[in-house]
Design a protein around this motif. Structure first.
Motif, PDB file in Angstrom:
ATOM      1  N   ASN A 153      45.315  33.507  34.141  1.00 38.60           N
ATOM      2  CA  ASN A 153      45.844  32.480  35.029  1.00 38.60           C
ATOM      3  C   ASN A 153      47.225  32.156  34.497  1.00 38.60           C
ATOM      4  O   ASN A 153      47.396  31.223  33.735  1.00 38.60           O
ATOM      5  CB  ASN A 153      44.943  31.243  35.022  1.00 38.60           C
ATOM      6  N   ARG A 204      44.356  29.681  40.911  1.00 38.65           N
ATOM      7  CA  ARG A 204      43.688  30.983  40.965  1.00 38.65           C
ATOM      8  C   ARG A 204      43.430  31.531  39.580  1.00 38.65           C
ATOM      9  O   ARG A 204      44.282  31.479  38.705  1.00 38.65           O
ATOM     10  CB  ARG A 204      44.539  32.000  41.720  1.00 38.65           C
ATOM     11  N   MET A 258      42.322  35.148  38.026  1.00 42.11           N
ATOM     12  CA  MET A 258      42.227  36.540  38.434  1.00 42.11           C
ATOM     13  C   MET A 258      41.600  37.386  37.329  1.00 42.11           C
ATOM     14  O   MET A 258      41.810  37.138  36.152  1.00 42.11           O
ATOM     15  CB  MET A 258      43.623  37.085  38.760  1.00 42.11           C
ATOM     16  N   GLU A 273      40.161  37.695  42.546  1.00 40.21           N
ATOM     17  CA  GLU A 273      40.025  36.294  42.189  1.00 40.21           C
ATOM     18  C   GLU A 273      38.576  36.010  41.831  1.00 40.21           C
ATOM     19  O   GLU A 273      37.650  36.481  42.502  1.00 40.21           O
ATOM     20  CB  GLU A 273      40.470  35.411  43.344  1.00 40.21           C
TER      21      GLU A 273
END
Length: 108
Positions: free
Chosen positions: A51, A57, A59, A74
């Motif tokens: 992040n 988000r 990921m 995600e």
């Protein structure tokens, strides 16, 4: 969305499966930085969760030896928290001194 974080054959298996994505990684060590979790298996980096763009988000990506392409998906923070908790519980966190900062920056 189905998630699993469990011990399997001497390592941890983390899997997220949804209708639009799947992420699965098997690791025996977890390196923690300020905003990244790095998965290691037999000393090799096999993936990460990050992040670093300042958004909400989180990921995940897999590392493919010899290949510079990757696909990031995600993942929910609850899945990330389950990975951190399982790695902590099974003593697989390679940098435990960084856990508090990671939790504060990414999970809270």
């Amino acid at each position: 969305m189905d998630t699993t974080v469990t011990e399997l054959d001497g390592a941890l298996l983390a899997r997220l499966e949804a209708t639009d994505r799947v992420f699965e990684v098997r690791f025996d060590a977890l390196e923690v930085t300020d905003v990244t979790l790095r998965f290691r298996h037999d000393g090799d980096r096999v993936g990460s969760i990050y992040n670093d763009d300042g958004t909400d988000r989180t990921m995940a990506r897999l590392t493919v030896p010899g290949d510079s392409d990757f696909i990031a998906v995600e993942v929910p923070k609850s899945f990330v928290a389950a990975i951190v908790d399982a790695a902590t519980r099974t003593d697989r966190v390679a940098t435990p001194e960084r856990l508090a900062g990671y939790r504060l920056r990414v999970l809270d």
